[in-house]
Enzyme design. Structure first.
Site, PDB file in Angstrom:
ATOM      1  N   ASP A  37       0.863  -1.180   0.000  1.00  0.00           N
ATOM      2  CA  ASP A  37       0.000   0.000   0.000  1.00  0.00           C
ATOM      3  C   ASP A  37       0.899   1.230   0.000  1.00  0.00           C
ATOM      4  O   ASP A  37       1.829   1.330   0.804  1.00  0.00           O
ATOM      5  CB  ASP A  37      -0.910  -0.013   1.244  1.00  0.00           C
ATOM      6  CG  ASP A  37      -2.033   1.002   1.143  1.00  0.00           C
ATOM      7  OD1 ASP A  37      -1.734   2.201   0.925  1.00  0.00           O
ATOM      8  OD2 ASP A  37      -3.206   0.623   1.263  1.00  0.00           O
ATOM      9  N   GLN A 101     -14.363   2.868   1.610  1.00  0.00           N
ATOM     10  CA  GLN A 101     -13.684   2.386   0.406  1.00  0.00           C
ATOM     11  C   GLN A 101     -13.304   3.571  -0.484  1.00  0.00           C
ATOM     12  O   GLN A 101     -14.117   4.471  -0.721  1.00  0.00           O
ATOM     13  CB  GLN A 101     -14.600   1.425  -0.369  1.00  0.00           C
ATOM     14  CG  GLN A 101     -13.894   0.758  -1.548  1.00  0.00           C
ATOM     15  CD  GLN A 101     -14.759  -0.301  -2.244  1.00  0.00           C
ATOM     16  OE1 GLN A 101     -15.953  -0.429  -1.954  1.00  0.00           O
ATOM     17  NE2 GLN A 101     -14.151  -1.041  -3.149  1.00  0.00           N
ATOM     18  N   HIS A 107     -10.455  -5.495  -2.721  1.00  0.00           N
ATOM     19  CA  HIS A 107      -9.109  -5.767  -2.196  1.00  0.00           C
ATOM     20  C   HIS A 107      -9.183  -5.963  -0.694  1.00  0.00           C
ATOM     21  O   HIS A 107     -10.096  -5.455  -0.032  1.00  0.00           O
ATOM     22  CB  HIS A 107      -8.155  -4.616  -2.526  1.00  0.00           C
ATOM     23  CG  HIS A 107      -8.642  -3.277  -2.042  1.00  0.00           C
ATOM     24  ND1 HIS A 107      -9.583  -2.542  -2.731  1.00  0.00           N
ATOM     25  CD2 HIS A 107      -8.346  -2.560  -0.936  1.00  0.00           C
ATOM     26  CE1 HIS A 107      -9.829  -1.421  -2.074  1.00  0.00           C
ATOM     27  NE2 HIS A 107      -9.103  -1.419  -0.978  1.00  0.00           N
ATOM     28  N   PHE A 108      -8.212  -6.692  -0.194  1.00  0.00           N
ATOM     29  CA  PHE A 108      -8.067  -6.898   1.244  1.00  0.00           C
ATOM     30  C   PHE A 108      -6.787  -6.218   1.710  1.00  0.00           C
ATOM     31  O   PHE A 108      -5.747  -6.351   1.071  1.00  0.00           O
ATOM     32  CB  PHE A 108      -8.030  -8.399   1.579  1.00  0.00           C
ATOM     33  CG  PHE A 108      -9.391  -9.031   1.498  1.00  0.00           C
ATOM     34  CD1 PHE A 108     -10.172  -9.178   2.635  1.00  0.00           C
ATOM     35  CD2 PHE A 108      -9.904  -9.449   0.282  1.00  0.00           C
ATOM     36  CE1 PHE A 108     -11.447  -9.734   2.554  1.00  0.00           C
ATOM     37  CE2 PHE A 108     -11.175 -10.007   0.192  1.00  0.00           C
ATOM     38  CZ  PHE A 108     -11.945 -10.153   1.331  1.00  0.00           C
ATOM     39  N   HIS A 109      -6.909  -5.507   2.824  1.00  0.00           N
ATOM     40  CA  HIS A 109      -5.748  -4.897   3.467  1.00  0.00           C
ATOM     41  C   HIS A 109      -5.155  -5.895   4.457  1.00  0.00           C
ATOM     42  O   HIS A 109      -5.897  -6.534   5.218  1.00  0.00           O
ATOM     43  CB  HIS A 109      -6.164  -3.675   4.297  1.00  0.00           C
ATOM     44  CG  HIS A 109      -6.728  -2.534   3.524  1.00  0.00           C
ATOM     45  ND1 HIS A 109      -6.008  -1.407   3.230  1.00  0.00           N
ATOM     46  CD2 HIS A 109      -7.964  -2.338   2.988  1.00  0.00           C
ATOM     47  CE1 HIS A 109      -6.774  -0.556   2.550  1.00  0.00           C
ATOM     48  NE2 HIS A 109      -7.973  -1.104   2.396  1.00  0.00           N
TER      49      HIS A 109
HETATM   50  P1  AMP Z   1      -9.792   1.353   0.352  1.00  0.00           P
HETATM   51  O1  AMP Z   1      -9.966   2.727   0.910  1.00  0.00           O
HETATM   52  O2  AMP Z   1     -10.170   0.244   1.254  1.00  0.00           O
HETATM   53  O3  AMP Z   1     -10.447   1.302  -0.994  1.00  0.00           O
HETATM   54  O4  AMP Z   1      -8.237   1.146   0.157  1.00  0.00           O
HETATM   55  C1  AMP Z   1      -7.519   1.600  -0.929  1.00  0.00           C
HETATM   56  C2  AMP Z   1      -6.077   1.566  -0.518  1.00  0.00           C
HETATM   57  O5  AMP Z   1      -5.305   1.713  -1.677  1.00  0.00           O
HETATM   58  C3  AMP Z   1      -5.660   2.663   0.457  1.00  0.00           C
HETATM   59  O6  AMP Z   1      -5.106   2.089   1.629  1.00  0.00           O
HETATM   60  C4  AMP Z   1      -4.625   3.470  -0.331  1.00  0.00           C
HETATM   61  O7  AMP Z   1      -3.586   3.880   0.490  1.00  0.00           O
HETATM   62  C5  AMP Z   1      -4.170   2.468  -1.354  1.00  0.00           C
HETATM   63  N1  AMP Z   1      -3.688   3.001  -2.606  1.00  0.00           N
HETATM   64  C6  AMP Z   1      -4.214   4.000  -3.347  1.00  0.00           C
HETATM   65  N2  AMP Z   1      -3.502   4.165  -4.483  1.00  0.00           N
HETATM   66  C7  AMP Z   1      -2.523   3.233  -4.459  1.00  0.00           C
HETATM   67  C8  AMP Z   1      -1.455   2.883  -5.341  1.00  0.00           C
HETATM   68  N3  AMP Z   1      -1.254   3.536  -6.493  1.00  0.00           N
HETATM   69  N4  AMP Z   1      -0.634   1.871  -4.982  1.00  0.00           N
HETATM   70  C9  AMP Z   1      -0.815   1.217  -3.817  1.00  0.00           C
HETATM   71  N5  AMP Z   1      -1.793   1.493  -2.950  1.00  0.00           N
HETATM   72  C10 AMP Z   1      -2.635   2.481  -3.261  1.00  0.00           C
END
Ligand code: AMP
Length: 144
Positions: A37, A101, A107-109
């Site tokens: 991330d 989101q 996606h999973f964190h």
């Molecule tokens: P969500 O808010 O659950 O949709 O999570 C999206 C995640 O993607 C967040 O934790 C962001 O920090 C991460 N994110 C956004 N853009 C990128 C990127 N280009 N590469 C890696 N992670 C990203």
């Protein structure tokens, strides 16, 4: 960007999967991709996606494909555990903008938690440099 949001094939994770946008990769199979991330909440915060399913959120994926994805989540979490030795690991997943989101490709964190170290806020701050993320990704990779 509600739960009814239609999948956008140009979302940022779709571009990462296609290789149009770079990522710090941890592991890839025919079906899944794990990468760091770029706005990490802790050292080792990474994401796991299914590469071949156009699912906006958890409600858009069938059970078999979800099983493939969850197997990857567990495998990467084990690598995070062995490679980084956190005190805990949080697995998170958000559905719909009101739930937090921000990227609309399922996606999973995987968020390592270290005692005494507060987590940064979700999807905030400036992006981390590849130079910072890569050594951590290498530790996770080596533990897989
Ligand atoms: P969500 O808010 O659950 O949709 O999570 C999206 C995640 O993607 C967040 O934790 C962001 O920090 C991460 N994110 C956004 N853009 C990128 C990127 N280009 N590469 C890696 N992670 C990203």
């Amino acid at each position: 960007m509600s739960l009814k949001t239609v999948y956008d094939a140009d979302n940022i994770f779709a571009k990462i999967i296609k290789g149009v946008i770079p990522c710090v990769k941890i592991a890839e199979t025919g079906d899944t991709l794990a990468f760091m991330d770029v706005f990490p909440q802790s050292e080792g915060h990474c994401l796991v996606v299914h590469k071949n399913i156009q699912a906006t959120n958890l409600l858009d994926i069938n059970a078999d494909d979800l099983t493939v994805l969850m197997n990857a989540v567990q495998r990467i979490a084990a690598g995070v555990n062995d490679g980084l030795e956190p005190d805990g690991i949080r697995i998170a997943q958000f559905n719909g903008a009101p739930a937090g989101q921000t990227v609309f490709h399922l996606h999973f964190h995987i968020i390592p938690v270290y005692e005494g170290r507060a987590l940064a806020s979700h999807a905030s701050g400036g992006p981390a440099d590849t130079a910072i993320l890569e050594p951590t990704a290498a530790k996770i990779r080596a533990a897989l």
